[in-house]
Scaffold this motif. Structure first.
Motif, PDB file in Angstrom:
ATOM      1  N   ASP A  37       0.963  -1.118   0.048  1.00 27.80           N
ATOM      2  CA  ASP A  37      -0.129  -0.228  -0.443  1.00 27.80           C
ATOM      3  C   ASP A  37       0.890   1.749  -0.410  1.00 27.80           C
ATOM      4  O   ASP A  37       2.018   1.492   0.467  1.00 27.80           O
ATOM      5  CB  ASP A  37      -0.653  -0.292   0.833  1.00 27.80           C
ATOM      6  CG  ASP A  37      -2.056  -0.894   0.946  1.00 27.80           C
ATOM      7  OD1 ASP A  37      -2.183  -1.756  -0.210  1.00 27.80           O
ATOM      8  OD2 ASP A  37      -2.286  -1.783   2.446  1.00 27.80           O
ATOM      9  N   PRO A  38       0.204   2.403  -0.739  1.00 31.41           N
ATOM     10  CA  PRO A  38       1.612   3.725  -1.050  1.00 31.41           C
ATOM     11  C   PRO A  38       0.863   3.981   1.095  1.00 31.41           C
ATOM     12  O   PRO A  38       0.308   3.825   1.448  1.00 31.41           O
ATOM     13  CB  PRO A  38       0.768   5.067  -2.038  1.00 31.41           C
ATOM     14  CG  PRO A  38      -0.435   3.643  -2.390  1.00 31.41           C
ATOM     15  CD  PRO A  38      -0.596   2.224  -1.225  1.00 31.41           C
ATOM     16  N   VAL A 398      15.313   6.810  -2.060  1.00 33.10           N
ATOM     17  CA  VAL A 398      16.241   5.005  -2.197  1.00 33.10           C
ATOM     18  C   VAL A 398      14.789   4.560  -2.361  1.00 33.10           C
ATOM     19  O   VAL A 398      14.942   3.287  -2.654  1.00 33.10           O
ATOM     20  CB  VAL A 398      16.994   4.984  -1.713  1.00 33.10           C
ATOM     21  CG1 VAL A 398      17.347   3.584  -1.878  1.00 33.10           C
ATOM     22  CG2 VAL A 398      18.526   6.404  -1.270  1.00 33.10           C
ATOM     23  N   LEU A 399      14.314   4.343  -1.306  1.00 34.59           N
ATOM     24  CA  LEU A 399      13.381   3.737  -1.154  1.00 34.59           C
ATOM     25  C   LEU A 399      12.833   3.535  -2.234  1.00 34.59           C
ATOM     26  O   LEU A 399      11.711   2.339  -3.816  1.00 34.59           O
ATOM     27  CB  LEU A 399      12.313   3.245  -0.231  1.00 34.59           C
ATOM     28  CG  LEU A 399      12.587   3.187   1.364  1.00 34.59           C
ATOM     29  CD1 LEU A 399      11.484   3.422   2.403  1.00 34.59           C
ATOM     30  CD2 LEU A 399      13.070   1.693   1.725  1.00 34.59           C
ATOM     31  N   ARG A 400      11.450   4.763  -3.278  1.00 37.48           N
ATOM     32  CA  ARG A 400      11.101   5.084  -4.252  1.00 37.48           C
ATOM     33  C   ARG A 400      12.325   4.173  -5.296  1.00 37.48           C
ATOM     34  O   ARG A 400      11.174   3.535  -6.152  1.00 37.48           O
ATOM     35  CB  ARG A 400      10.666   6.186  -4.573  1.00 37.48           C
ATOM     36  CG  ARG A 400       9.435   6.168  -5.998  1.00 37.48           C
ATOM     37  CD  ARG A 400       9.724   8.054  -5.676  1.00 37.48           C
ATOM     38  NE  ARG A 400      10.971   8.589  -6.300  1.00 37.48           N
ATOM     39  CZ  ARG A 400      10.629   9.961  -6.919  1.00 37.48           C
ATOM     40  NH1 ARG A 400       9.426   9.883  -6.524  1.00 37.48           N
ATOM     41  NH2 ARG A 400      11.974  10.363  -7.327  1.00 37.48           N
ATOM     42  N   GLY A 406      13.649  -1.121  -9.493  1.00 42.08           N
ATOM     43  CA  GLY A 406      13.669  -3.170  -9.570  1.00 42.08           C
ATOM     44  C   GLY A 406      15.659  -2.866  -8.411  1.00 42.08           C
ATOM     45  O   GLY A 406      15.961  -3.581  -9.090  1.00 42.08           O
ATOM     46  N   THR A 407      16.531  -1.996  -8.444  1.00 41.95           N
ATOM     47  CA  THR A 407      17.916  -1.602  -7.748  1.00 41.95           C
ATOM     48  C   THR A 407      17.097  -2.355  -6.449  1.00 41.95           C
ATOM     49  O   THR A 407      15.865  -2.473  -5.847  1.00 41.95           O
ATOM     50  CB  THR A 407      18.153  -0.399  -7.393  1.00 41.95           C
ATOM     51  OG1 THR A 407      17.633   0.555  -7.364  1.00 41.95           O
ATOM     52  CG2 THR A 407      18.037   0.183  -9.124  1.00 41.95           C
ATOM     53  N   ASN A 408      18.459  -2.831  -5.626  1.00 45.08           N
ATOM     54  CA  ASN A 408      18.408  -3.007  -4.117  1.00 45.08           C
ATOM     55  C   ASN A 408      19.346  -2.309  -4.060  1.00 45.08           C
ATOM     56  O   ASN A 408      20.782  -2.735  -3.112  1.00 45.08           O
ATOM     57  CB  ASN A 408      18.942  -4.394  -4.161  1.00 45.08           C
ATOM     58  CG  ASN A 408      19.273  -5.363  -3.489  1.00 45.08           C
ATOM     59  OD1 ASN A 408      18.581  -5.058  -1.988  1.00 45.08           O
ATOM     60  ND2 ASN A 408      19.129  -6.431  -2.571  1.00 45.08           N
ATOM     61  N   GLU A 460       4.913   8.486  -3.702  1.00 46.31           N
ATOM     62  CA  GLU A 460       4.443   7.044  -4.673  1.00 46.31           C
ATOM     63  C   GLU A 460       5.581   5.894  -3.326  1.00 46.31           C
ATOM     64  O   GLU A 460       5.827   4.871  -4.425  1.00 46.31           O
ATOM     65  CB  GLU A 460       6.028   7.575  -5.905  1.00 46.31           C
ATOM     66  CG  GLU A 460       5.259   8.504  -5.980  1.00 46.31           C
ATOM     67  CD  GLU A 460       5.863   9.087  -7.637  1.00 46.31           C
ATOM     68  OE1 GLU A 460       7.308   9.022  -7.409  1.00 46.31           O
ATOM     69  OE2 GLU A 460       5.785  10.718  -8.171  1.00 46.31           O
ATOM     70  N   VAL A 461       6.211   5.911  -3.177  1.00 49.35           N
ATOM     71  CA  VAL A 461       6.757   5.107  -1.926  1.00 49.35           C
ATOM     72  C   VAL A 461       5.333   4.264  -1.687  1.00 49.35           C
ATOM     73  O   VAL A 461       4.538   4.555  -0.633  1.00 49.35           O
ATOM     74  CB  VAL A 461       7.187   5.150  -0.604  1.00 49.35           C
ATOM     75  CG1 VAL A 461       8.218   4.611   0.113  1.00 49.35           C
ATOM     76  CG2 VAL A 461       8.603   6.427  -1.307  1.00 49.35           C
TER      77      VAL A 461
END
Length: 863
Positions: A37-38, A398-400, A406-408, A460-461
């Motif tokens: 959920d956003p 960074v979370l977004r 698709g990065t880590n 957007e997170v």
């Protein structure tokens, strides 16, 4: 009771065998097929201070706002700033009330809290945008925090446990105490309050925060669970965590303490002890050593909050008169535990305790230092606040990016205490809600743009949705008991019959009420209408008839009730005597009970006083025990140090003894070597002298007797003397080589050193050598020689006839160039005692016995 206890035991064993017993969350969450959920972001617009102020925010709809730059800023930047729109989950305008905001933002979080789900709610915005008002509110207009407390206690009020049933384990978990331990702690708390607590008036800032009309509650509360609420309150100031509920220790000897545990020493401000963050067994972050207080009502919880709020750091700045200089975190921790099958007692199983929490965060406002003109500590505080908010923004970015690309990448939670504390919520521990507060005035336009951009990015997170966990897996004990009580009550009402038939069948009464015909419209539109009034009269007549039927039914029921009451009164009159006797007995028993209650109250007061004294003595004993342990530890430390020093000293002594022994052996060997070398040297010198004497003797022997000098002879004692020839010389000889110079004895200036060894014997002769003005010594020394001019040595030896022969060896004392004293021997006098009856010794032919004459010698002894 036996069956219920067996059922409880089986139930506990069954629950222990279930998988996933950890109540908080599973140890590892699978990342596949997880619903997300956003982050819920809401916007609240603060009203302008004055009507003539320029506004830069316009509310377009219930979810969209538009920002337009002030006229002066457009002119300075050549129209660089354009009108931009931002969308949120919901926008609250200037006329939004606190209850409306809570209905949309906080109510759902409280429902999730009761359903064992965590939540995080924080306010964000620039300084002076209304964050603290949104979170706390004012009297009569309570904010999110007091309304959350009120809704929580309204929901779980009938199902709360007594105090101290649950106890924090200092590891972010809860323990269940037995009934005896909980009772003892309650009695201890009551005794402390009765002794030390002074009744005070309610704080006007706490009272009337929420009106009774705004009260709300959760309906679907599980009746088969018991609940307890714990609260904690911390602040993050300059990236350090401080406990706002920590009580300062009182010590009459040590210096006084300010609020927040801050002592004053030498007019210096010493900050309180900061707390550290730790991770529990479920990988959740918590503040170690934070005070958690159990509360039982909204008023008590808000009073605790206000106690910590008074310790929070605020300051007066150019933008806000009471600006928050720290981030505050108020945590609501709800503890739930299932009841047994009877619904009476809590299951004593720690694994079945569910702990959920809701964090209400009031972030400090971001600000530009050129506007606030901050200096000194205010400038440092502003820098730390902006740095922590920047870290929060970086984590969201960074979370977004990780979710969209698709990065880590590693999220820098540890760069700030705020993000590090709430990292679990962004990893899926609970729901996250953010209220963005904005001030529409034109002066805050640039800061407001940055806040809008951060809010738009945060939406957007996506946060993983928390997993639903069952509250408890036991039978419906309390629900079953309540339902059984209702059924039994209905059954008893049915058995009684009579006047309770109306209550038993309320549908009949409702049917009668509903059968009343509805009244038609009574408005006359046309004066010639002659149908409306007859129809109205007909309806009223039917309603009157129905009402008469209801009155008759009521009168019948009343008559029946009166008859039953009369029968009951008659039965009571027949039993009056019996009741009178029973009442007299009861009155006597009541008197006994009253006296016993009075005695119990006296004993309870005495017990509380003794418990208080015991507590004081226990504290004193603990203090003395602590001092004893400290002194014992110090004594052991000193003993250890002393033993170590003694061992070091013994080791040094052994080492020195070894060195002394080695040195002594070394010098003994060296002395022996030197003595041997000296003896060899003296032997060589003696040999050289013997050779010279032999040569001299040979020369004397070869010369004529008339010209031959006296022959030197070597005595047995090593002294050299010259003896004259036995036969007298017919002619006078030449004078001696070293004539003896004798001073006149009348001068009286000669001083002698009379050296008489201790080994000499006293002979019984009439003539004894007497030396006047002499210093008698047993061993020669430099001090005696420096005071005298002459030296004499008494030497004894056995003669050839067995008699003791005493020799007086004389010499002159003179100083040497090295500063010492030297003796040059000049004469030897021989004293000998002979027996007249002894046979005479053989004399040499051609020679006669003459007395020994002493000649000068060349021997010199130095000291």
């Amino acid at each position: 009771m036996l069956a219920s206890s067996l059922f409880n035991q089986r139930l506990v064993r069954r629950l222990q065998k279930q998988k996933g017993k950890t109540p908080r969350r599973p140890g590892q969450r699978k990342q596949c097929n997880i619903e997300k959920d956003p982050v819920g972001v809401y916007c609240r617009i603060r009203p302008l201070g004055t009507e003539d102020e320029e506004c830069c925010i316009e509310m377009i709809s219930s979810s969209t706002i538009q920002l337009h730059a002030p006229d002066g800023l457009k002119a300075n930047r050549n129209g660089e700033y354009k009108e931009t729109q931002y969308s949120f989950k919901k926008v609250f305008g200037v006329n939004t009330t606190q209850i409306e905001l809570f209905e949309d933002v906080g109510k759902l979080l409280i429902e999730d809290l009761i359903q064992c789900k965590n939540g995080l709610l924080f306010t964000y915005g620039v300084t002076g945008s209304g964050k603290t008002y949104t979170m706390t509110g004012s009297p009569g207009e309570g904010g999110l925090l007091p309304r959350s407390l009120d809704m929580l206690f309204n929901s779980i009020g009938p199902f709360q446990t007594k105090r101290f049933v649950f106890k924090p384990d200092d590891k972010n978990g809860m323990e269940i105490q037995s009934q005896v331990d909980a009772l003892l702690e309650r009695q201890k708390r009551d005794s402390q309050q009765s002794v030390s607590k002074i009744p005070q008036k309610a704080d006007p800032e706490i009272a009337d925060m929420i009106s009774s009309d705004d009260a709300c509650k959760v309906e679907n509360v599980d009746e088969d669970s018991c609940y307890s609420v714990f609260v904690s309150y911390i602040e993050i100031y300059n990236n350090y965590i401080y406990d706002l509920l920590e009580d300062a220790p009182f010590d009459p000897i040590r210096p006084k303490w300010l609020s927040g545990g801050t002592p004053v020493r030498n007019n210096e401000f010493i900050p309180p002890q900061s707390k550290i963050l730790r991770e529990d067994q479920n990988h959740n972050m918590y503040v170690a050593g934070c005070t958690e207080i159990e509360v039982k009502s909204t008023e008590e919880a808000f009073e605790v909050f206000w106690k910590g709020q008074k310790k929070r750091r605020i300051a007066n700045t150019q933008l806000n008169r009471e600006s928050s200089r720290s981030h505050s975190v108020f945590t609501l921790k709800l503890v739930q535990a299932p009841l047994d099958a009877d619904g009476d007692h809590i299951l004593q199983d720690k694994n079945q305790v569910n702990v959920s929490q809701l964090c209400l965060v009031d972030l400090a406002g971001s600000e530009r230092t050129n506007r606030t003109r901050a200096e000194g500590s205010r400038l440092r505080e502003a820098g730390n606040i902006n740095q922590s908010l920047m870290t929060l923004r970086t984590c969201m970015e960074v979370l977004r990016e990780n979710q969209m690309c698709g990065t880590n990448k590693m999220v820098p939670y540890r760069d700030s205490k705020v993000t590090h504390l709430f990292k679990n919520y962004f990893d899926g521990e609970g729901k996250v809600r953010m209220v963005v507060c904005v001030n529409p005035k034109a002066d805050d336009y640039e800061e407001t743009i940055q806040v809008m951009r951060f809010a738009e990015m945060t939406q957007e997170v996506e946060v993983p949705r928390p997993v639903d966990r069952p509250i408890c897996g036991v039978a419906a004990g309390r629900r079953h008991r309540n339902q059984a009580f209702r059924d039994e009550l209905s059954r008893q009402l049915e058995e009684r019959g009579g006047p309770f038939n109306a209550v038993r069948d309320p549908a009949q009464l409702n049917h009668l009420i509903e059968s009343l015909p509805a009244i038609p419209p009574c408005e006359l539109v046309d004066p010639a209408d002659d149908q409306m009034l007859p129809r109205l009269i007909e309806v009223l007549q039917r309603r009157h008839h129905t009402r008469q039927m209801i009155i008759e039914e009521f009168n019948k029921t009343a008559n029946t009730v009166n008859s039953m009451l009369q029968q009951f009164d008659s039965q009571l009159s027949s039993k009056g005597n019996f009741l009178h006797d029973q009442q007299s007995k009861l009155s006597e028993k009541d008197k006994v009970i009253v006296s016993q209650k009075t005695e119990i109250e006296r004993l309870e007061k005495k017990s509380k006083t003794l418990e208080y004294k015991i507590d004081i003595l226990q504290k004193t004993t603990d203090m003395y025990e602590q001092d004893k342990r400290t002194l014992q530890h110090e004594l052991e430390t000193r003993d250890h140090r002393l033993h170590r020093e003694l061992s070091d000293r013994r080791r040094i002594e052994q080492h020195m003894q070894g060195m002394v022994t080695d040195t002594r052996l070394k010098w003994e060997k060296e002395c022996e070597r030197r003595v041997n070398a000296k003896q060899l040297e003296m032997q060589n010198k003696l040999w050289v002298k013997d050779e010279k004497l032999k040569q001299l003797k040979a020369i004397v022997t070869e010369s004529s007797p008339a010209q031959r000098p006296e022959r030197p002879t070597r005595e047995r004692d090593g002294n050299i003397a010259q003896k004259r020839s036995a036969s007298p010389s017919p002619l006078p000889t030449a004078p001696a080589v070293h004539p003896i110079h004798r001073r006149s004895h009348s001068a009286g200036g000669e001083k002698w050193v009379d050296h008489k060894p201790s080994s000499n014997l006293d002979v019984d002769t009439v003539m004894q050598p007497i030396i006047p003005n002499a210093i008698k010594v047993s061993t020669p020394n430099e001090k005696a020689l420096s005071k005298c001019h002459k030296y004499v040595l008494r030497h004894q030896e056995l003669a050839s006839d067995g008699e003791i022969e005493t020799k007086l060896i004389k010499g002159n004392v003179f100083k040497t160039r090295g500063g010492g004293q030297a003796v040059q021997f000049t004469d030897i006098e021989t004293l000998r005692q002979e027996c007249p009856t002894a046979p005479s010794r053989k004399r040499r032919s051609g020679s006669a016995e003459r007395p020994a004459q002493l000649e000068e010698t060349e021997n010199t002894v130095s000291y």
